[in-house]
Motif scaffolding. Structure first.
Motif, PDB file in Angstrom:
ATOM      1  N   GLU A  73       1.816   2.613  -8.147  1.00  0.00           N
ATOM      2  CA  GLU A  73       0.398   2.409  -7.895  1.00  0.00           C
ATOM      3  C   GLU A  73       0.167   0.900  -7.943  1.00  0.00           C
ATOM      4  O   GLU A  73       0.565   0.258  -8.928  1.00  0.00           O
ATOM      5  CB  GLU A  73      -0.427   3.116  -8.995  1.00  0.00           C
ATOM      6  N   HIS A 105       7.312  -3.646 -14.051  1.00  0.00           N
ATOM      7  CA  HIS A 105       7.971  -4.052 -15.290  1.00  0.00           C
ATOM      8  C   HIS A 105       9.372  -3.447 -15.353  1.00  0.00           C
ATOM      9  O   HIS A 105       9.806  -2.746 -14.423  1.00  0.00           O
ATOM     10  CB  HIS A 105       7.116  -3.683 -16.506  1.00  0.00           C
ATOM     11  N   LYS A 152       1.632  -0.872 -17.649  1.00  0.00           N
ATOM     12  CA  LYS A 152       0.914  -1.868 -16.854  1.00  0.00           C
ATOM     13  C   LYS A 152      -0.442  -2.198 -17.472  1.00  0.00           C
ATOM     14  O   LYS A 152      -0.865  -3.346 -17.474  1.00  0.00           O
ATOM     15  CB  LYS A 152       0.683  -1.323 -15.435  1.00  0.00           C
TER      16      LYS A 152
HETATM   17  P1  ATP Z   1       2.492   2.337 -16.120  1.00  0.00           P
HETATM   18  O1  ATP Z   1       2.151   3.260 -17.242  1.00  0.00           O
HETATM   19  O2  ATP Z   1       3.187   1.106 -16.546  1.00  0.00           O
HETATM   20  O3  ATP Z   1       1.352   2.072 -15.203  1.00  0.00           O
HETATM   21  P2  ATP Z   1       3.226   4.253 -14.275  1.00  0.00           P
HETATM   22  O4  ATP Z   1       4.229   5.312 -14.314  1.00  0.00           O
HETATM   23  O5  ATP Z   1       1.842   4.718 -14.416  1.00  0.00           O
HETATM   24  O6  ATP Z   1       3.577   3.140 -15.299  1.00  0.00           O
HETATM   25  P3  ATP Z   1       3.460   3.806 -11.483  1.00  0.00           P
HETATM   26  O7  ATP Z   1       3.105   2.653 -10.642  1.00  0.00           O
HETATM   27  O8  ATP Z   1       2.763   5.084 -11.258  1.00  0.00           O
HETATM   28  O9  ATP Z   1       3.313   3.364 -12.978  1.00  0.00           O
HETATM   29  O10 ATP Z   1       5.031   4.037 -11.484  1.00  0.00           O
HETATM   30  C1  ATP Z   1       5.864   4.009 -10.355  1.00  0.00           C
HETATM   31  C2  ATP Z   1       7.105   4.770 -10.670  1.00  0.00           C
HETATM   32  O11 ATP Z   1       7.809   4.147 -11.735  1.00  0.00           O
HETATM   33  C3  ATP Z   1       6.806   6.181 -11.120  1.00  0.00           C
HETATM   34  O12 ATP Z   1       7.653   7.060 -10.408  1.00  0.00           O
HETATM   35  C4  ATP Z   1       7.102   6.176 -12.590  1.00  0.00           C
HETATM   36  O13 ATP Z   1       7.529   7.413 -13.018  1.00  0.00           O
HETATM   37  C5  ATP Z   1       8.188   5.109 -12.694  1.00  0.00           C
HETATM   38  N1  ATP Z   1       8.231   4.507 -14.021  1.00  0.00           N
HETATM   39  C6  ATP Z   1       7.250   3.815 -14.633  1.00  0.00           C
HETATM   40  N2  ATP Z   1       7.613   3.450 -15.865  1.00  0.00           N
HETATM   41  C7  ATP Z   1       8.882   3.908 -16.054  1.00  0.00           C
HETATM   42  C8  ATP Z   1       9.817   3.858 -17.142  1.00  0.00           C
HETATM   43  N3  ATP Z   1       9.514   3.243 -18.290  1.00  0.00           N
HETATM   44  N4  ATP Z   1      11.037   4.431 -16.967  1.00  0.00           N
HETATM   45  C9  ATP Z   1      11.330   5.046 -15.811  1.00  0.00           C
HETATM   46  N5  ATP Z   1      10.500   5.136 -14.762  1.00  0.00           N
HETATM   47  C10 ATP Z   1       9.280   4.581 -14.867  1.00  0.00           C
END
Ligand code: ATP
Ligand code: MG
Length: 599
Positions: free
Chosen positions: A61, A67, A306
């Protein structure tokens, strides 16, 4: 987990690999067609058979910077696609209009490229935006209504929450659940046309209010939200919910394996329900994508959310998203991490059905393994103390004499050539390489002791000079003649210590170049700063940055930005990609030579 070894090891456990192998062996996806771009079932049916054996996707998103946790997902998805003759799509999951910005889209593209991955395959760029699918999502909503699988609910948000039930109690049906298809369709169109205010009603799936899986108790599919979207502007005032949008995005793109993190496990039945319903209606083609969950990667001493990283930026605790202390990929790149080290860490940590905690040192070991063979060497003095060689004129005829010294650019790689610098009567040494009263076992400079100035001569300490406050400002020593490194007499005088140094004369004369040297420490004082509901801001390490004014050898007088090297005895450094110039050089410490994290 064990430290990655320098030698080729068998690929670590990764059950996702087995799932793909099984599907390929069974030919599960062999009959798929691909219409050349995302689209509905009819679109794909017109295309040739899909040249990609599998399709995965990385769906960030665009509401922040990537990160280190995202890097795990990036490497898994792109890595598996590459390994099995498939393609990984980069898809912006931009269905939520409020938090998404072009700045983030650009930064994400840049960092996935930086990690070394590409979405160009089979003559096409597989870079997609979920918001391009809003028309289909809307059409699918109308289809579900016509099929009796969705309805417009005008209950208040509180009423909906209250009637959903909980783990022990089933939910109760909405009074709007059984209205006619005709009425639902009319309301849904009014929602789209802006007839109703935000929050007045939602479109819900019509599944089962008594389902043991709460996610199947008529989940919301669409809500009314007047907000300008970064891609579609003001065209829509209704937006799909993530749980509705995501499966559709996968299906339109012909994704085979939709890997996501464990928290989505309970959503899988809805994923399958929705795509099954749309395929039954002829809107999508089978075989449908399958969602498979794997454990998140967490790294000690960093935050991987994030939202929380954004808070650090917004509240000014760090310089920005690319602060070298941030666990963002932009920050890690600026800090000097290599893409190879991050990919190695992602590979070595495999994939499993549990969330994993990885010690930060694992990443640093991968980093050192990558940097050691390639980083050119240099000398630097980080906390300078002046050393005066009092018999210089006596030995060499004049204080203006400069003794040329050479050193290999890399000890194991002669092809990289030699560095050149000079020694003179005034030298910068490290402050802690001198002790007026040496502790036991101290082999560096103290009155009466001899050390070698690395690549130079042996000197014998005779004393020091102090300022009024008692602080040593100059160390005094005498050159021992005929002890130059690389000459026959070099070993005639045995010493127990060798110290690094930089000439205190002008760089144009082979002396040092003044430089700003940033020494970073961990950003947080605790290994799990965002565990539980703790206030992670209070766990920020007040000493995460120290800035030193030091000296570096003259071979670095015109080094470009973003260049990694090793300062002998000190560790790995990189010229800052933003602030470094030849007029005022800035070096960031990437990591020390040895692990200092696991202690
Ligand atoms: P955040 O909580 O940091 O916003 P998110 O999962 O909401 O992380 P997205 O942009 O939706 O952020 O994530 C993109 C992809 O990265 C998703 O498929 C998510 O599952 C994966 N992802 C995010 N954080 C991790 C992590 N710590 N380990 C493995 N995969 C991750
Ligand atoms: Mg998210």
């Amino acid at each position: 987990m064990s430290a990655p070894s320098k030698h080729e090891t068998p690929k670590p456990a990764n059950f996702l690999r087995q799932v793909i192998e099984r599907d390929l062996a069974a030919g599960t996806y062999a009959q798929r067609r691909f219409g050349g771009s995302p689209g509905d079932g009819a679109h794909h049916a017109t295309g040739p058979s899909d040249p990609a054996r599998i399709r995965t996707r990385f769906p960030p998103e665009p509401n922040g910077y990537l990160h280190i946790g995202h890097a795990k997902s990036v490497c898994l998805n792109f890595g598996l696609a590459q390994e099995f003759g498939g393609v990984c799509h980069l898809r912006f999951d931009d269905t939520n209009p409020e938090k998404e910005e072009q700045e983030y889209v650009d930064a994400i593209i840049e960092m996935v490229h930086w990690l070394g991955w590409s979405w160009e395959a089979f003559g096409t760029s597989h870079l997609y935006y979920a918001s391009d699918y809003f028309d289909f999502m809307y059409r699918a909503g109308e289809y579900l209504i016509e099929a009796g699988l969705a309805y417009v609910d005008e209950q208040s948000a509180e009423a909906m929450r209250a009637t959903r039930g909980d783990f022990n109690a089933p939910g109760t049906d909405s009074p709007y659940r059984n209205r006619s298809k005709h009425e639902n369709l009319a309301r849904f169109r009014e929602m789209r046309d802006g007839v109703h205010p935000d929050g007045a009603m939602v479109l819900r799936a019509r599944i089962d209010m008594a389902s043991p899986n709460i996610n199947l108790r008529d989940p919301t599919l669409y809500r009314i939200k007047r907000a300008t979207h970064h891609n579609t502007g003001d065209r829509w005032c209704i937006y799909p919910m993530y749980t509705y949008a995501h499966p559709i995005e996968d299906a339109l793109e012909n994704i085979t394996h939709s890997f996501c993190t464990l928290e989505f496990e309970d959503q899988r039945p809805f994923y399958d329900w929705l795509l099954g319903a749309l395929a039954d209606g002829g809107l999508l083609q089978r075989p449908l994508p399958q969602q498979i969950e794997f454990g998140r990667l967490n790294l000690t001493y960093v935050i991987t959310s994030k939202r929380r990283l954004k808070q650090l930026v917004d509240e000014g605790h760090v310089w920005g998203w690319d602060d070298p202390r941030m666990p963002t990929l932009a920050g890690m790149r600026r800090r000097g991490f290599t893409p190879a080290a991050i990919r190695k860490m992602a590979e070595d940590t495999g994939a499993s059905k549990t969330n994993i905690w990885v010690d930060y040192s694992v990443l640093e070991i991968a980093l050192r393994d990558d940097l050691e063979p390639q980083a050119p060497r240099a000398m630097a003095v980080i906390e300078p103390l002046r050393l005066t060689l009092t018999n210089w004129a006596e030995v060499f005829g004049a204080t203006t004499h400069r003794e040329p010294c050479t050193a290999p650019a890399h000890p194991q790689r002669p092809e990289l050539g030699q560095r050149h610098f000079t020694l003179g009567p005034e030298v910068w040494i490290e402050r802690d390489d001198f002790a007026e009263a040496p502790p036991k076992g101290f082999h560096r400079l103290f009155p009466g002791n001899k050390v070698r100035l690395k690549y130079g001569l042996v000197v014998e300490c005779t004393g020091c000079e102090k300022s009024a406050d008692g602080r040593v400002h100059t160390v005094l020593a005498r050159v021992v003649p005929d002890t130059k490194s690389g000459t026959p007499g070099a070993d005639a005088v045995k010493v127990k210590g060798t110290i690094t140094w930089v000439g205190a004369h002008a760089a144009s004369d082979g002396g040092g170049v003044a430089a700003t040297i940033r020494l970073f420490d961990r950003l947080f004082t605790e290994p799990q700063p965002d565990a539980g509901a703790r206030d992670f801001v209070r766990l920020l390490n007040p000493h995460s940055l120290a800035v030193a004014q030091g000296w570096v050898e003259p071979s670095l007088a015109s080094v470009p930005a973003d260049r990694r090297l090793q300062f002998e005895r000190h560790g790995y450094f990189v010229t800052d990609r933003i602030d470094h110039t030849n007029a005022s050089p800035v070096f960031n410490r990437i990591t020390g030579l040895k692990d200092s994290w696991s202690k």
